[in-house]
Design a protein around this motif. Structure first.
Motif, PDB file in Angstrom:
ATOM      1  N   VAL A 235       0.834  -1.204   0.000  1.00 15.67           N
ATOM      2  CA  VAL A 235       0.000   0.000   0.000  1.00 15.67           C
ATOM      3  C   VAL A 235       0.868   1.253   0.000  1.00 15.67           C
ATOM      4  O   VAL A 235       0.620   2.208  -0.761  1.00 15.67           O
ATOM      5  CB  VAL A 235      -0.951  -0.010   1.207  1.00 15.67           C
ATOM      6  N   LEU A 236       1.900   1.284   0.827  1.00 15.60           N
ATOM      7  CA  LEU A 236       2.746   2.473   0.923  1.00 15.60           C
ATOM      8  C   LEU A 236       3.522   2.707  -0.368  1.00 15.60           C
ATOM      9  O   LEU A 236       3.688   3.855  -0.803  1.00 15.60           O
ATOM     10  CB  LEU A 236       3.692   2.345   2.116  1.00 15.60           C
ATOM     11  N   LYS A 237       4.006   1.642  -0.987  1.00 13.25           N
ATOM     12  CA  LYS A 237       4.692   1.802  -2.267  1.00 13.25           C
ATOM     13  C   LYS A 237       3.735   2.296  -3.346  1.00 13.25           C
ATOM     14  O   LYS A 237       4.106   3.109  -4.200  1.00 13.25           O
ATOM     15  CB  LYS A 237       5.322   0.475  -2.692  1.00 13.25           C
ATOM     16  N   ALA A 261       2.032   1.915  16.402  1.00 11.15           N
ATOM     17  CA  ALA A 261       3.205   2.757  16.154  1.00 11.15           C
ATOM     18  C   ALA A 261       4.458   1.900  15.993  1.00 11.15           C
ATOM     19  O   ALA A 261       5.275   2.127  15.086  1.00 11.15           O
ATOM     20  CB  ALA A 261       3.382   3.764  17.286  1.00 11.15           C
ATOM     21  N   ALA A 262       4.621   0.902  16.856  1.00 10.57           N
ATOM     22  CA  ALA A 262       5.789   0.026  16.762  1.00 10.57           C
ATOM     23  C   ALA A 262       5.772  -0.795  15.482  1.00 10.57           C
ATOM     24  O   ALA A 262       6.821  -1.040  14.871  1.00 10.57           O
ATOM     25  CB  ALA A 262       5.851  -0.891  17.988  1.00 10.57           C
ATOM     26  N   GLU A 263       4.592  -1.219  15.046  1.00 12.93           N
ATOM     27  CA  GLU A 263       4.500  -1.997  13.803  1.00 12.93           C
ATOM     28  C   GLU A 263       4.834  -1.134  12.594  1.00 12.93           C
ATOM     29  O   GLU A 263       5.585  -1.546  11.702  1.00 12.93           O
ATOM     30  CB  GLU A 263       3.083  -2.582  13.659  1.00 12.93           C
ATOM     31  N   LEU A 264       4.304   0.078  12.549  1.00 14.09           N
ATOM     32  CA  LEU A 264       4.548   0.957  11.402  1.00 14.09           C
ATOM     33  C   LEU A 264       5.985   1.469  11.359  1.00 14.09           C
ATOM     34  O   LEU A 264       6.474   1.851  10.290  1.00 14.09           O
ATOM     35  CB  LEU A 264       3.587   2.142  11.445  1.00 14.09           C
ATOM     36  N   ALA A 265       6.663   1.486  12.503  1.00 15.57           N
ATOM     37  CA  ALA A 265       8.045   1.982  12.530  1.00 15.57           C
ATOM     38  C   ALA A 265       8.954   1.186  11.600  1.00 15.57           C
ATOM     39  O   ALA A 265       9.949   1.707  11.093  1.00 15.57           O
ATOM     40  CB  ALA A 265       8.587   1.934  13.960  1.00 15.57           C
ATOM     41  N   ALA A 266       8.598  -0.077  11.347  1.00 20.56           N
ATOM     42  CA  ALA A 266       9.415  -0.914  10.457  1.00 20.56           C
ATOM     43  C   ALA A 266       9.236  -0.546   8.988  1.00 20.56           C
ATOM     44  O   ALA A 266      10.019  -0.990   8.143  1.00 20.56           O
ATOM     45  CB  ALA A 266       9.067  -2.386  10.673  1.00 20.56           C
ATOM     46  N   PHE A 267       8.228   0.270   8.647  1.00 22.46           N
ATOM     47  CA  PHE A 267       7.934   0.603   7.257  1.00 22.46           C
ATOM     48  C   PHE A 267       8.280   2.047   6.894  1.00 22.46           C
ATOM     49  O   PHE A 267       8.066   2.455   5.760  1.00 22.46           O
ATOM     50  CB  PHE A 267       6.446   0.361   6.957  1.00 22.46           C
ATOM     51  N   CYS A 295      12.663   1.993  13.215  1.00 21.97           N
ATOM     52  CA  CYS A 295      12.884   3.113  12.295  1.00 21.97           C
ATOM     53  C   CYS A 295      14.350   3.528  12.377  1.00 21.97           C
ATOM     54  O   CYS A 295      14.876   3.742  13.480  1.00 21.97           O
ATOM     55  CB  CYS A 295      11.983   4.289  12.661  1.00 21.97           C
ATOM     56  N   PRO A 296      15.044   3.671  11.244  1.00 22.35           N
ATOM     57  CA  PRO A 296      16.475   3.974  11.275  1.00 22.35           C
ATOM     58  C   PRO A 296      16.803   5.415  11.649  1.00 22.35           C
ATOM     59  O   PRO A 296      17.944   5.720  11.968  1.00 22.35           O
ATOM     60  CB  PRO A 296      16.923   3.675   9.834  1.00 22.35           C
ATOM     61  N   ASN A 297      15.815   6.315  11.621  1.00 17.51           N
ATOM     62  CA  ASN A 297      16.090   7.729  11.880  1.00 17.51           C
ATOM     63  C   ASN A 297      14.998   8.270  12.797  1.00 17.51           C
ATOM     64  O   ASN A 297      13.931   8.662  12.339  1.00 17.51           O
ATOM     65  CB  ASN A 297      16.139   8.505  10.558  1.00 17.51           C
ATOM     66  N   LEU A 298      15.272   8.284  14.094  1.00 16.04           N
ATOM     67  CA  LEU A 298      14.289   8.687  15.090  1.00 16.04           C
ATOM     68  C   LEU A 298      14.737   9.993  15.735  1.00 16.04           C
ATOM     69  O   LEU A 298      15.851  10.104  16.231  1.00 16.04           O
ATOM     70  CB  LEU A 298      14.134   7.589  16.148  1.00 16.04           C
ATOM     71  N   LYS A 299      13.844  11.005  15.716  1.00 11.50           N
ATOM     72  CA  LYS A 299      14.153  12.308  16.303  1.00 11.50           C
ATOM     73  C   LYS A 299      13.158  12.615  17.416  1.00 11.50           C
ATOM     74  O   LYS A 299      12.052  12.080  17.447  1.00 11.50           O
ATOM     75  CB  LYS A 299      14.077  13.417  15.233  1.00 11.50           C
ATOM     76  N   LEU A 300      13.575  13.506  18.301  1.00  9.91           N
ATOM     77  CA  LEU A 300      12.747  13.915  19.436  1.00  9.91           C
ATOM     78  C   LEU A 300      12.194  15.304  19.157  1.00  9.91           C
ATOM     79  O   LEU A 300      12.934  16.220  18.768  1.00  9.91           O
ATOM     80  CB  LEU A 300      13.580  13.914  20.715  1.00  9.91           C
ATOM     81  N   LEU A 301      10.883  15.482  19.332  1.00  9.60           N
ATOM     82  CA  LEU A 301      10.246  16.780  19.137  1.00  9.60           C
ATOM     83  C   LEU A 301       9.651  17.230  20.462  1.00  9.60           C
ATOM     84  O   LEU A 301       8.728  16.606  20.998  1.00  9.60           O
ATOM     85  CB  LEU A 301       9.146  16.680  18.067  1.00  9.60           C
TER      86      LEU A 301
END
Length: 323
Positions: A235-237, A261-267, A295-301
């Motif tokens: 779907v995302l592609k 959230a944890a499941e989607l982090a892999a996509f 997720c390979p790139n996690l930032k804090l907001l």
């Protein structure tokens, strides 16, 4: 009984058949010639050429270069977003504290301009489609993830030639349609549950240029399993195929309250963990970071911060003022 005795040839008759015939009949030259003992040495016969060896097999996958990746995405047939058109009432934006794209520049818009620059830079550095998928979550409820996701989508859609699909992935507590003043409609979970459903037909085209909204859709007891399936990647592609300037932004449930959230982090390729100043504990931040570590790139907001060490305040500068 006749006795058979072996016949032994006389000693002078010994030799080969040719030698004895030559001695009896003078047939010189019929026998094998003797090999002279002083023959010059001969070069050895050259060895046959070795059979050509097959080229070594490469055991690892050759990954495309960033330029090849971008070119491949550009050459793919573009998937157009074909969902119904909707009107975003500006009163709803203001009531929910969101950016009004028709209003003058505010401090809120400037803050989200800084955030989107970081995310755009991350997408350019990566050159991968997943880097244009951005997840927003928070450790707990009420820390501002939906507020941040909506404002980021509006700010990002203001970029020239960029399309943004804001996806409500908080199925248990969908909020995106509400804050934009829209009615509930089929959306993200419907595309994951039904392989016959075209996801591009569920992206609502808003009257904010470049902004599309995909509602959460219908919830079920198997939402987590749908999110973890291969269908999610399909779907995302599909939503970004042939559109290298199209971004997907996901508003997900709090990481410590539900598993989506944890499941989607892999996509996704980038994620923002929204935390509330002076309220979110360090332990909660650490636990949420661990859950989103796929997720390979996690930032804090940091949301609702009232103090800036530099004294920086956005939105005070007005056109026409002397500096």
């Amino acid at each position: 009984m006749t006795k058979h005795t072996p016949i032994t040839p006389p000693a002078d008759k010994a030799g080969s058949l040719f030698e004895r015939a030559d001695a009896a009949f003078g047939l010189e030259g019929l026998g094998p010639s003797k090999v002279p003992s002083n023959l010059p040495p001969q070069n050895p016969r050259p060895a046959p050429p070795e059979a050509p060896q097959a080229p070594a097999q490469i055991s690892h996958e050759v990954k495309p270069t960033p330029a090849q990746e971008t070119e491949r995405e550009t050459q793919e047939p573009r998937v157009a977003l074909t969902g119904p058109s909707v009107t975003i009432y500006r009163e709803a934006l203001r009531e929910n504290g969101l950016i009004d794209p028709e209003e003058p520049v505010t401090g809120l818009l400037e803050e989200f301009r800084i955030i989107k620059r970081e995310l755009l830079a991350g997408a350019r550095r990566s050159h991968k489609g997943a880097a244009r998928r951005i997840l927003l979550s928070s450790p707990h409820e009420g820390e501002g993830k939906t507020f941040s996701a909506a404002n980021l989508a509006i700010a990002l859609s203001a970029e020239r030639d960029i399309e943004v699909v804001l996806i409500d992935a908080d199925v248990m507590n969908p909020s995106i349609s509400r804050v934009f003043g829209l009615e509930a409609a089929p959306g993200f979970m419907d595309a994951l549950a039904d392989e016959r459903q075209s996801p591009e037909a569920l992206a609502l085209k808003t009257d904010i240029d470049g902004l599309f909204i995909m509602p959460a859709g219908r919830s079920s007891a198997r939402d987590t399993e749908y999110l973890a399936s291969a269908r999610t990647e399909e779907v995302l592609k599909r939503l970004t195929r042939g559109a290298p300037n199209r971004f997907l932004i996901f508003d997900t449930p709090p990481a410590l309250a539900a598993s989506p959230a944890a499941e989607l982090a892999a996509f996704v390729g980038q994620a923002l963990l929204v935390v509330r100043a002076d309220e979110t504990s360090r332990a909660a931040i650490d636990d949420a970071q661990q859950l989103l570590s796929a997720c390979p790139n996690l930032k804090l907001l940091l949301n609702a911060a009232k103090f800036s060490p530099s004294g920086r305040r956005f939105g005070d500068y007005r056109q026409g003022e002397s500096s």
